[in-house]
Enzyme design. Sequence first.
Site, PDB file in Angstrom:
ATOM      1  N   SER A 141     -15.775  -5.447   4.087  1.00 31.91           N
ATOM      2  CA  SER A 141     -16.030  -6.800   3.593  1.00 31.91           C
ATOM      3  C   SER A 141     -16.196  -7.827   4.714  1.00 31.91           C
ATOM      4  O   SER A 141     -17.056  -8.697   4.645  1.00 31.91           O
ATOM      5  CB  SER A 141     -14.906  -7.226   2.657  1.00 31.91           C
ATOM      6  OG  SER A 141     -13.647  -7.113   3.314  1.00 31.91           O
ATOM      7  N   TYR A 176     -21.867  -2.961   1.164  1.00 34.12           N
ATOM      8  CA  TYR A 176     -22.194  -3.889   0.076  1.00 34.12           C
ATOM      9  C   TYR A 176     -23.696  -4.187   0.067  1.00 34.12           C
ATOM     10  O   TYR A 176     -24.211  -4.769  -0.870  1.00 34.12           O
ATOM     11  CB  TYR A 176     -21.362  -5.176   0.223  1.00 34.12           C
ATOM     12  CG  TYR A 176     -19.875  -4.866   0.164  1.00 34.12           C
ATOM     13  CD1 TYR A 176     -19.265  -4.580  -1.056  1.00 34.12           C
ATOM     14  CD2 TYR A 176     -19.098  -4.794   1.317  1.00 34.12           C
ATOM     15  CE1 TYR A 176     -17.928  -4.241  -1.124  1.00 34.12           C
ATOM     16  CE2 TYR A 176     -17.753  -4.454   1.259  1.00 34.12           C
ATOM     17  CZ  TYR A 176     -17.175  -4.179   0.039  1.00 34.12           C
ATOM     18  OH  TYR A 176     -15.850  -3.823  -0.026  1.00 34.12           O
ATOM     19  N   LYS A 203     -13.248   3.521   9.183  1.00 34.07           N
ATOM     20  CA  LYS A 203     -13.232   2.165   8.611  1.00 34.07           C
ATOM     21  C   LYS A 203     -12.407   1.241   9.479  1.00 34.07           C
ATOM     22  O   LYS A 203     -11.279   1.629   9.799  1.00 34.07           O
ATOM     23  CB  LYS A 203     -12.642   2.289   7.206  1.00 34.07           C
ATOM     24  CG  LYS A 203     -12.540   1.012   6.414  1.00 34.07           C
ATOM     25  CD  LYS A 203     -11.919   1.288   5.060  1.00 34.07           C
ATOM     26  CE  LYS A 203     -11.836  -0.009   4.275  1.00 34.07           C
ATOM     27  NZ  LYS A 203     -11.168   0.126   3.001  1.00 34.07           N
ATOM     28  N   CYS A 215       0.827  -1.211   0.000  1.00 38.04           N
ATOM     29  CA  CYS A 215       0.000   0.000   0.000  1.00 38.04           C
ATOM     30  C   CYS A 215       0.859   1.258   0.000  1.00 38.04           C
ATOM     31  O   CYS A 215       0.441   2.305  -0.491  1.00 38.04           O
ATOM     32  CB  CYS A 215      -0.892   0.032   1.244  1.00 38.04           C
ATOM     33  SG  CYS A 215      -2.126  -1.275   1.265  1.00 38.04           S
ATOM     34  N   LYS A 248      -8.298   4.499   8.960  1.00 40.25           N
ATOM     35  CA  LYS A 248      -8.530   3.073   9.241  1.00 40.25           C
ATOM     36  C   LYS A 248      -7.804   2.625  10.489  1.00 40.25           C
ATOM     37  O   LYS A 248      -6.632   2.955  10.677  1.00 40.25           O
ATOM     38  CB  LYS A 248      -7.974   2.199   8.114  1.00 40.25           C
ATOM     39  CG  LYS A 248      -8.415   2.504   6.736  1.00 40.25           C
ATOM     40  CD  LYS A 248      -7.758   1.485   5.793  1.00 40.25           C
ATOM     41  CE  LYS A 248      -7.622   2.010   4.403  1.00 40.25           C
ATOM     42  NZ  LYS A 248      -6.914   1.103   3.507  1.00 40.25           N
TER      43      LYS A 248
HETATM   44 ZN    ZN Z   1      -3.659  -0.475  -0.193  1.00 39.71          ZN
END
Ligand code: ZN
Length: 325
Positions: free
Chosen positions: A273, A312, A246, A126, A190
């Site tokens: 998810s 979702y 998140k 990332c 996050k």
């Molecule tokens: Zn990433």
Amino acid sequence: MPLTTRLKKSKAMIRLVRPIELTASDLIYPIFIREDGKKYEIPSIKGQNYLSLNDAVEICGKVVELGIPGVMIFGVLKQKGADPSIALQKGNFHARIFARLKKEFGDDLVLISNVCLCDFTAEEYCVYSEKGKVLNEKTAEMLAKIGVVHAEAGADVIAPAAMCDGQVGHIRSALDEKGLEDVSVMTYAKTDSCLFEPFFEAMTHSKTPRKGIDSSKFRTDIINEKMYMQKVELDLSEGADMVIVKPALTNLDLIVKVKERYPTIPIAAYQVSGEYAMTKLLAQSTRVDEKVLFMETLSSIKRAGADMILTYYAMEAAKLFNRWK
Ligand SMILES: [Zn+2]
């Protein structure tokens, strides 16, 4: 005599006295669009499908019809690169996605671009790193370049997901330099969570674990609210227009805290998810009704103070809300 049951006398009374209400306008639908055009159920996020670009146009048409104002775009490349510069190539897949969706839907649908190096790098890191340290500047500069490509193609919002310091500032400056002042930055904040894993599985071609440095070096410690608020403060000081908390379920208190400290900043929460998969599993393995369960969790996220919810379940939820119209 004082009673609390009077206000629960009927379903209509219960609806009448609600101080807040979930609506389709609260929702953002995350979608996975494959460059190879293959459409099938995502094995790690059962219930959701990979889409071709044409399928995505069809789904986004339904999203607009249901009154959902935004989609979060995840582009799944045929092949990732040795480095993320693949994201800057002319005619790259993400640029084609944004150009097509903007052409089809104009201002009727807010297109949000998730920007992270792992979407483009074969090793799926990332952030750039060296000797165990996050290279903030180098990462932020690349995220800014990618953000500009997506915004020029048609993205309305750039959502940097790498959690490096300086990402918002670099993206803001790069957008402004290109005359893209009207493109917003929605920063991810996050906690370091295993609930993202089904998503990473959905985005990978590899059977081996992701490379790169330990995510605890750039995400925040789950138990440390001060570390979390420090990151939110930094991103807002760099010019973030909106914040995404998140995961949602494990951070409801952080939604409350961000709202209290920054009452003028729109807050999104991402029901990730892993939260979706847990909901599905519980409904499949017990008598719990899946619809009741996701309405309960979405309600708790809204009550905590989220102005927007990435989920979702967006389309299923919008269909339920719209029954009351
Ligand atoms: Zn990433």
